[in-house]
Structures are given as C-alpha cells and as structure tokens.
Design an enzyme around this catalytic site. Sequence first.
Site, mmCIF file in Angstrom:
data_model
loop_
_atom_site.group_PDB
_atom_site.id
_atom_site.type_symbol
_atom_site.label_atom_id
_atom_site.label_comp_id
_atom_site.label_asym_id
_atom_site.label_seq_id
_atom_site.Cartn_x
_atom_site.Cartn_y
_atom_site.Cartn_z
ATOM 1 N N SER A 27 0.827 -1.211 0.000
ATOM 2 C CA SER A 27 0.000 0.000 0.000
ATOM 3 C C SER A 27 0.859 1.258 0.000
ATOM 4 C CB SER A 27 -0.938 -0.008 1.211
ATOM 5 O OG SER A 27 -0.203 -0.191 2.408
ATOM 6 N N ASN A 66 -1.744 -2.282 13.300
ATOM 7 C CA ASN A 66 -3.201 -2.102 13.357
ATOM 8 C C ASN A 66 -3.596 -0.840 14.115
ATOM 9 O OD1 ASN A 66 -3.093 -4.510 12.053
ATOM 10 N ND2 ASN A 66 -4.017 -5.734 13.684
ATOM 11 N N THR A 70 -39.914 26.583 -9.757
ATOM 12 C CA THR A 70 -40.128 25.243 -9.209
ATOM 13 C C THR A 70 -40.416 24.370 -10.421
ATOM 14 O OG1 THR A 70 -42.512 25.561 -8.926
ATOM 15 C CG2 THR A 70 -41.124 26.090 -7.023
ATOM 16 N N SER A 80 -13.914 24.923 -27.706
ATOM 17 C CA SER A 80 -14.120 23.666 -28.405
ATOM 18 C C SER A 80 -13.007 23.507 -29.427
ATOM 19 C CB SER A 80 -15.478 23.684 -29.114
ATOM 20 O OG SER A 80 -15.476 22.777 -30.194
ATOM 21 N N LYS A 84 -17.550 28.362 -29.321
ATOM 22 C CA LYS A 84 -17.977 27.723 -28.079
ATOM 23 C C LYS A 84 -17.220 28.213 -26.854
ATOM 24 C CE LYS A 84 -20.509 24.728 -27.292
ATOM 25 N NZ LYS A 84 -20.427 23.299 -27.585
ATOM 26 N N ASN A 132 -17.311 26.607 -23.099
ATOM 27 C CA ASN A 132 -17.946 25.515 -22.345
ATOM 28 C C ASN A 132 -17.652 25.607 -20.844
ATOM 29 O OD1 ASN A 132 -18.910 24.352 -24.744
ATOM 30 N ND2 ASN A 132 -16.959 23.295 -25.072
ATOM 31 N N GLU A 174 -19.022 21.281 -15.063
ATOM 32 C CA GLU A 174 -19.342 19.905 -15.462
ATOM 33 C C GLU A 174 -18.455 18.908 -14.722
ATOM 34 O OE1 GLU A 174 -20.873 20.983 -19.959
ATOM 35 O OE2 GLU A 174 -18.783 20.557 -19.620
ATOM 36 N N TYR A 190 -9.199 -6.181 13.288
ATOM 37 C CA TYR A 190 -8.560 -5.810 12.028
ATOM 38 C C TYR A 190 -8.641 -6.903 10.971
ATOM 39 C CZ TYR A 190 -5.365 -4.163 8.518
ATOM 40 O OH TYR A 190 -4.838 -3.765 7.310
ATOM 41 N N GLN A 206 -7.705 -1.860 4.482
ATOM 42 C CA GLN A 206 -6.777 -1.066 3.665
ATOM 43 C C GLN A 206 -7.514 -0.410 2.489
ATOM 44 O OE1 GLN A 206 -2.584 -2.444 3.100
ATOM 45 N NE2 GLN A 206 -3.202 -2.621 0.962
HETATM 46 N N1 ARG Z 1 -1.400 -1.106 5.187
HETATM 47 C C1 ARG Z 1 -2.218 -1.651 6.205
HETATM 48 C C2 ARG Z 1 -3.603 -0.965 6.194
HETATM 49 O O1 ARG Z 1 -3.732 0.049 5.583
HETATM 50 C C3 ARG Z 1 -1.586 -1.437 7.522
HETATM 51 C C4 ARG Z 1 -1.991 -2.412 8.573
HETATM 52 C C5 ARG Z 1 -1.483 -3.764 8.268
HETATM 53 N N2 ARG Z 1 -1.750 -4.666 9.370
HETATM 54 C C6 ARG Z 1 -1.627 -5.966 9.248
HETATM 55 N N3 ARG Z 1 -1.898 -6.671 10.304
HETATM 56 N N4 ARG Z 1 -1.340 -6.514 8.108
HETATM 57 O O2 ARG Z 1 -4.561 -1.445 6.764
#
Ligand code: ARG
Length: 444
Positions: free
Chosen positions: A7, A96, A141, A263, A269, A271, A276, A303, A308
């Site tokens: 991550s 965690n 309305t 455009s 144009k 826009n 949007e 957990y 994640q």
């Molecule tokens: N990258 C993990 C998350 O965002 C961190 C916690 C990972 N904990 C674990 N027991 N694998 O949740």
Amino acid sequence: MMKFNESLTFDKTLYKADIRGSMTYAKGLRQLNILSEAELDQIVSGLKQVEQEWDEGKFVIDPKADEDIHTANERRLAELIGSSIGGKLHTGRSRNDQVATDLRLWARDQLADLEVSMKGVLRVCAAKAQSSLPVLMPGYTHLQRAQPVRFSHWLLAHATFIIGDFQRLKGIQDRVSSCPLGCGALAGNPFGIDRDFLASDLGFASVHPNSLAAVADRDFIVEILQWASLLMAHLSRLSEDLILFSTAEFGFVQIADAYSTGSSLMPQKKNPDSLELIRGKAGRVMGQASGFLASLKSLPTSYNKDLQESVEPLLDCVRTVSHCLTIIQGILGSLEINADKMRAALTADMLATDVADYLVLKGVPFRQTHHIAGAVVRKAEENGMSIAELPLEDLKGISPLFDADIAEVFDFERSVEKRSTKGGTSRSSVLAQIAAIESLLSQP
Ligand code: ARG
C-alpha cells in the site's frame, strides 16, 4: 502477491502522520523505561531525518521490504540509528493501531483544511449576495417560472446547503478526534502504556474506548465519504443551475474565461467544463462512499486487511472535494451577473399569486382568490395580453373587488419586498441571511 499487498504507493501520503505517531509512541515507551533517554533522543532524531527525506523527495523505497508506510519508515529508521535501538520502537504496538492512528491524524488535518475552504466558499457567497442585492430573477419550481426572487436569495439557497455541510463537518471532526494508539494488534497494550498521554500528545480529544473496535474502526472514513457525497451533491446542484443559467437561452450569468474552455472544433464555443467536472466528480465521490461501505459490511471483529481499501477512497475523496471547493469559490467570485437578462425574463404572470394575495387582503378566502387569479390569467391569455395589461373593467368583470390600486401589484420589486419574513426574498430578509453567514464565519 507483493504488488497486490503493498500500500506504500498510496499510503506514503501518510508519512508525516506516521512519524508523528511514532514520536509520541516513543515518548510513551520512555515513560515505561523501555527506552532510555538517549535511545529516545536517537529515535526522535532518526525519525526527523526520515521525515526530511520524504519532505525532500529523497526517501529511497525498497520494493522488496517496504510493504506500507509503517514498515518503510521503521526500516529506514533502523538503517539510520541501528536496529538495536530502532527495533525497540514497535514494542507493544501493531500496524493495526498505528494505521488507525495515522489515518485519523491525517484526516484531522485535512478536515481542518476543508473547513477553511468551505469558509472561503461561504465568504464569496455572502459577498456576491451583498453586491448583487438589487438584482431580481425568476424563481423556479419544476424548472417552470414561479415567482420573482432576488438573485442573492438564489445564491444563498445554495449557501444554506453548504452551511449544513459545514455544520456536519464539525460533528465529524469531534468523532475523528479519538485516539486508537496503544490498542496494539487487537487486545490492548501489555506494558501499561499511558493512552491518555498518547492521545493528548497527539492532540486527540479522547482515547478510543475499545481496543478490538479501535483497530477496526473506519466509521470516521465512512462518515467523511458520506459527508463528502452530500456536499458534492450540493455543489453539483449549484453547478447544474449555473450551467443552465449560462446558456444563451437563459444568459443570466457568464462563467469567467478562466473557468471555461473552448471547443477544438467550434470556434464560438465557451464551455463550462469546470462546473461539469464538479457535477461529474460528485458521482465519483458517491461511488467511493458506497464502495467502501460495501467493503466494510461483512468484516469479522477487529482488524482485517479489507480495511486497507479505505485508504485510497479517503485520499481521493479529500483531494477531489478540496479541488472542487477551490474551483467553485473561483467560479462564484468571478461570475458575471447579467441583471438585465434576468429582469427581462420576469413576466407578469409570475405575479398571479400577488393578485390572489391582493384579494386576500380584501377579505376573500385564499382558495377563492386562487380561483379568481386563475380566471385573470385565462382572460389575459384570451385577450393576448399580459395580466398587467388587462383593463380594469375586465378585472371587475371577474371580481368586483378589483380596484385601481391593483396596478401597484404589477411590480416585481414590490412582490419581492412583500416577502419580508425570516428566510424570505425581500432585501431585509436577504441581508439577515448574509449577516448570519458572516457571524458563522467570524466564529473560531
Ligand atoms: N497497510 C495496512 C492498512 O492500511 C496497515 C496495517 C497492516 N496490518 C496488518 N496486520 N497486516 O490497513
């Protein structure tokens, strides 16, 4: 699997929060004599160096070892100060409680920034409402012309929704401010770490009350995503009005060139891409809210790695909302108001209710006056004229209570000024709404 599991690609955004949490945790360990004073100093200066490397874009990621921001920072710390000291930092801590803490710290700062951005939008709404106070426009309305209103009143209608979002944000900020640090992996901390100290050192208002819940609690993220969804729905509705009002058919407003695009094919144009995009991004944020809630709904206690999946929606949603608030503030601030076009769109039939109200003041029950005013509208249509042009004899033919003073009713300014109760569209009512926003903005 390593690529799938990692991550760091996105949670590196949390590096400052992670380092801040670690510094506090190290102080907590010092209080327990798990770290000596010298070891604490080393850890703190090592963490500062890691932070600096991130700040300067010099942090070198080790793709084999660095799964997430927590492992990356700890790995680098140990490299810098040696693993005999660096290896003590994680005593009693788990990723965690660490990630739950980091996300709350990060969210807390971001929500404070969003609060400032929202105030900016409200400030522009109040200023624009003030400067355009004399401008009248058709109120709608069902998107059908209904009654005349002040343009300011229309703008403040949108501001009113944003005030609701602003107040809901305050509530979320309170709930984010609950500290999970010291809960360990799930069961709590076996060394007696002072959780009240950890919370107060990190500036949290309270400690999270249950360790099993603390490591699994992403309700604050759900709240942020859902809050953002509603805010984006409001910005999208405002955008939709402005897109419509800026068409040649309406011509009520003009979006500044800075917020428009041309455009590639049609040279004439202009826009409203900015609006949007806001309208489109509302869908994106709503999707993130329902998507993450679905990820959360069947998780067993404490957990699970599914959690994640909260990180990317949170980061993206906060960035999206922040950009949209900045852009809408710019659009509103630079919006050109075409008062003549709005005035020209007002037609006398929009005063039919005022005709009915005229008879109410002569003692006729409203249900009857509504009927009579309907007959006036029909008569005008038959004659091919506006209700304001109907001769008095024609009006008297419909109700003998009509008199020469009916002429005063056919005045848009008068109609608007009649609606002077709280929340109405009269000058004084609108000014009171502006004052209410200004007082909200002056609160700390
Ligand atoms: N990258 C993990 C998350 O965002 C961190 C916690 C990972 N904990 C674990 N027991 N694998 O949740």
